[in-house]
Design a protein around this motif. Structure first.
Motif, short mmCIF file in Angstrom:
data_model
loop_
_atom_site.label_atom_id
_atom_site.label_comp_id
_atom_site.label_asym_id
_atom_site.label_seq_id
_atom_site.Cartn_x
_atom_site.Cartn_y
_atom_site.Cartn_z
N HIS A 37 -49.55 25.25 40.96
CA HIS A 37 -48.24 25.15 41.59
C HIS A 37 -47.12 25.49 40.60
O HIS A 37 -46.14 26.15 40.96
N LEU A 38 -47.28 25.05 39.34
CA LEU A 38 -46.26 25.34 38.34
C LEU A 38 -46.15 26.84 38.09
O LEU A 38 -45.04 27.39 38.05
N VAL A 170 -37.31 25.64 34.38
CA VAL A 170 -37.93 24.31 34.30
C VAL A 170 -36.89 23.20 34.30
O VAL A 170 -37.02 22.19 34.99
N ARG A 171 -35.81 23.40 33.55
CA ARG A 171 -34.80 22.35 33.39
C ARG A 171 -33.90 22.21 34.61
O ARG A 171 -33.63 21.11 35.08
N ASP A 172 -33.41 23.36 35.14
CA ASP A 172 -32.37 23.33 36.16
C ASP A 172 -32.85 23.63 37.57
O ASP A 172 -32.25 23.16 38.54
N ARG A 173 -33.88 24.45 37.70
CA ARG A 173 -34.32 24.84 39.06
C ARG A 173 -35.50 24.00 39.55
O ARG A 173 -35.51 23.57 40.69
N LEU A 174 -36.49 23.81 38.69
CA LEU A 174 -37.61 22.96 39.09
C LEU A 174 -37.29 21.49 38.84
O LEU A 174 -37.70 20.62 39.60
N ILE A 176 -36.95 18.87 35.27
CA ILE A 176 -37.93 18.41 34.28
C ILE A 176 -38.73 17.22 34.79
O ILE A 176 -39.95 17.14 34.61
N TYR A 177 -38.06 16.28 35.46
CA TYR A 177 -38.72 15.05 35.88
C TYR A 177 -38.98 15.00 37.38
O TYR A 177 -39.27 13.93 37.92
N SER A 178 -38.89 16.11 38.05
CA SER A 178 -39.10 16.12 39.49
C SER A 178 -40.11 17.20 39.88
O SER A 178 -40.51 18.02 39.06
N THR A 179 -40.51 17.17 41.11
CA THR A 179 -41.45 18.14 41.72
C THR A 179 -42.65 18.42 40.82
O THR A 179 -43.22 17.52 40.24
N GLN A 183 -44.64 16.04 38.01
CA GLN A 183 -46.02 15.62 38.24
C GLN A 183 -46.88 15.91 37.01
O GLN A 183 -47.72 15.10 36.61
N HIS A 184 -46.65 17.08 36.40
CA HIS A 184 -47.43 17.44 35.22
C HIS A 184 -47.17 16.47 34.07
O HIS A 184 -48.09 16.11 33.31
#
Length: 215
Positions: A37-38, A170-174, A176-179, A183-184
């Motif tokens: 998914h990542l 990773v920081r702003d669109r996904l 860091i601590y969500s989705t 999970q990772h």
């Protein structure tokens, strides 16, 4: 025109690598799914950002061409409509060569691999396996029988600018601590990051089969 074109050398292909060790209590299928998914989400974000930049570029170019053409119109003798269209074409081509980064945006290729210790009595293989474990241990990873599985995520980008783009994803669109990324974070124990210039490539970069994990 990109900075690399100005200095007349090709944009480097950079391999951004992440070594990560899954927690022992995390199911392998779940962990593999998280990593798939990542990769998928980073690829989607790369495509979306590239489309957004290209759309903005095309709109800005069209407006600039029209503005320059309208300013030149009183100064030029263009009784034939095709003459004005030719002027627009020349202006568009000239501006097009001066604009844009010249780089493919985001990740151009990615893969996920899992390390498997070979079972062999061959002296060279046994020594290499031992050296590999010692190297992982020097990086802070567990290597005893209670250790979790070791993985490597690899993302290839064109030029150093795209390392900032990956961080933005990773920081702003996904988040860091969500989705998916969040999970990772819950599923691994240790992680280390590194980047390398890709200096050799044999054959074309091809994506792994859908849902595949290289071992």
């Amino acid at each position: 025109m990109s900075l690399y074109e100005t200095f007349q050398f090709p944009a480097p292909i950079i391999s951004y690598c992440v070594l990560h060790q899954a927690r022992k209590d995390v199911n392998r299928a779940e962990y593999d799914q998280t990593m798939r998914h990542l990769h998928e989400r980073i690829r989607e974000q790369s495509e979306k950002l590239a489309w957004k930049i290209q759309t903005a570029h095309d709109e800005t170019l069209a407006k600039t061409v029209e503005l320059i053409s309208s300013r030149l119109r009183p100064c030029l003798q263009t009784p034939i409509k095709t003459d004005e269209e030719e002027i627009r074409r020349v202006i568009r081509e000239g501006l097009g060569q001066l604009s844009g980064s010249g780089l493919q945006i985001g990740s151009i290729w990615s893969a996920e691999g899992m390390f498997i210790s070979p079972s062999s009595d061959h002296a060279t293989i046994k020594r290499m396996t031992k050296d590999g474990r010692e190297y992982f241990a020097s990086l802070g990873f567990q290597t005893d029988k209670t250790a979790g599985r070791m993985y490597e995520s690899m993302f290839l980008v064109e030029g150093g600018l795209n390392l900032d783009v990956l961080e933005h994803f990773v920081r702003d669109r996904l988040g860091i601590y969500s989705t998916t990324h969040g999970q990772h974070l819950l599923e691994f124990e240790h992680v280390t990051f590194s980047s390398f210039n890709l200096v050799f490539l044999r054959g074309n970069l091809t994506a792994l089969p859908v849902g595949g994990v290289e071992m």
